[in-house]
Write an enzyme that holds these catalytic residues in place. Structure first.
Site, PDB file in Angstrom:
ATOM      1  N   CYS A  22     -36.430  23.225 -90.419  1.00  0.00           N
ATOM      2  CA  CYS A  22     -37.604  24.066 -90.113  1.00  0.00           C
ATOM      3  C   CYS A  22     -37.228  25.382 -89.441  1.00  0.00           C
ATOM      4  O   CYS A  22     -38.057  26.294 -89.383  1.00  0.00           O
ATOM      5  CB  CYS A  22     -38.587  23.312 -89.224  1.00  0.00           C
ATOM      6  SG  CYS A  22     -39.455  22.026 -90.102  1.00  0.00           S
ATOM      7  N   SER A  23     -36.036  25.488 -88.911  1.00  0.00           N
ATOM      8  CA  SER A  23     -35.634  26.734 -88.246  1.00  0.00           C
ATOM      9  C   SER A  23     -34.838  27.654 -89.168  1.00  0.00           C
ATOM     10  O   SER A  23     -34.327  28.687 -88.714  1.00  0.00           O
ATOM     11  CB  SER A  23     -34.811  26.423 -86.993  1.00  0.00           C
ATOM     12  OG  SER A  23     -35.584  25.678 -86.090  1.00  0.00           O
TER      13      SER A  23
END
Ligand code: COA
Length: 375
Positions: free
Chosen positions: A156-157
């Site tokens: 997600c990053s």
């Protein structure tokens, strides 16, 4: 040292929508079928019956109301319960590349630039549709960009880590500009047969053009500072991978070959990590939270974002200060904070400061502090 700036963003939104109502009908039909199929084992107490999902729970627990997907027919078919995407020949553009090219074309148009102005492509996403050749190199070719391209994955990053890499290359002078693209087909790794998570994800692609600030042709965002951090955790995990075939039951339909999470623990552990990360990043950059005009956060859960916004600002954020898009898009992994930024930044005034922050599996957290320039 040069200064990097975001000069354009683009979002590709799939044409198909699944509402919570549609999703719950399909899930409950699947659960009923499974319970019927396993009636004997359930009656003998050897197996627990599957429980129904509910729209009320989904909205209350997450804030998600619908999601966009690349194929809804398979996901909503109780006999299938995953997207059905056609096998493309090796001579056709891959589906991730196609989504990314759409988003990248919009980002270039917004910046008033063409492929000839771009030196590098970074495809930063949670999953790649193949290990090699890099999806980024295919995107580079489809767009007609010289230079180089590579893939990277920090779940997600990925988008914010990609932004830092692009900004660092521009700061050091090795390139003048980079496209960071985030094609996320989250529907491919979501376990649609598990009510604990079946509502979480959607599909999308985002693109961000990062350039030397003096090359900006219109309004842009100076990248004042970026910061990344990671801390290993098994609480969000997916065991699928290239060694699958080599393991005894590796090719079986195993639960751990799709997204798994311990949602409660993630909630509890990630919140302090992210709040602390943002506050320290701002303090180290000499920026008071009162000077922060906007927070574009990772889009996983409304309650999480409410908590982070309150912790960072020291008060409840005013409407519009911390825009959410998760009600429409669900969690789109790395692309979420970039959609929030792309759709909620045009109105910012000259010199106003905002912060993009994404977080998730790893654990990982990435932030970028931006200052608006009108041109
Ligand atoms: N419909 C109805 N009930 C459901 C349900 C569904 N779809 N899914 C779970 N439930 C039930 C659970 O079984 C549980 O029942 P129990 O209390 O009898 O055990 C109850 O609802 C509460 O479930 P829980 O999982 O504890 O809910 P939650 O409030 O923690 O919300 C998440 C779940 C996933 C939305 C939330 O934990 C979350 O967002 N966590 C962080 C996620 C995140 O950021 N992940 C990063 C991914 S990149």
């Amino acid at each position: 040292m040069h200064t990097a700036a975001i000069t354009g963003t683009g979002v590709f939104t799939p044409s198909q929508i699944i509402t919570n109502a549609e999703l719950v009908v399909a899930f409950n039909a699947y659960a009923d079928r499974m319970n019927e199929k396993n009636a004997e084992a359930i009656a003998a107490g050897e197996m627990a019956p599957m429980q129904h999902s509910s729209e009320e729970f989904i909205v209350k627990a997450s804030g998600i109301e619908q999601r966009y997907v690349m194929d809804k027919t398979g996901i909503l078919d109780p006999e299938v319960m995953h997207p059905l995407l056609r096998q493309r020949s090796d001579d056709e553009p891959g589906i991730m590349a196609e989504m990314a090219v759409d988003a990248a074309t919009k980002a270039l148009a917004q910046a008033g630039k063409t492929a000839g102005d771009v030196d590098a492509v970074i495809c930063a996403a949670s999953n790649m549709e193949r290990p090699y050749p890099a999806v980024a190199i295919e995107i580079q070719k489809l767009l007609g960009i010289d230079g180089f391209a590579f893939d990277m994955n920090v779940a997600c990053s990925s988008a914010t880590f990609g932004l830092q890499v692009a900004a660092d290359m521009i700061r050091s002078g090795s390139i003048r500009s980079a496209l960071v693209v985030n094609p996320e087909i989250c529907s491919g790794h979501l376990e649609w047969r598990d009510r604990d998570c079946h509502f979480i994800f959607g599909d999308v692609a985002t693109a961000t053009l990062v350039e030397r600030i003096e090359d900006a042709k219109g309004p842009h965002f100076e990248i004042l500072s970026t910061r990344c951090a990671t801390e290993f955790s098994n609480n969000i995990r997916n065991n699928n991978g290239f060694l699958r075939r080599s393991r005894p039951d590796g090719v079986a339909d195993r639960r751990d070959m799709q997204f798994m999470q311990n949602g409660r623990k993630v909630f509890k552990e990630v919140l302090p990590m992210v709040s602390e990360h943002i506050s320290t990043h701002l303090a180290d950059s000499g920026i008071a939270s009162d000077d922060l005009k906007r927070l574009w956060l990772h889009q996983a859960n409304k309650a999480m974002n409410d908590f982070i916004g309150k912790k960072v600002l020291g008060r409840t954020p005013e409407p519009g200060e911390q825009p959410n898009i998760l009600q429409d898009y669900a969690n789109t992994s790395s692309a979420g904070s970039i959609i929030a930024f792309a759709q909620n930044s045009d109105d910012m005034a000259d010199q106003e400061i905002g912060l993009i922050c994404s977080f998730g599996a790893g654990y990982s957290v990435g932030s970028a502090i931006l200052r608006r320039h009108m041109g």
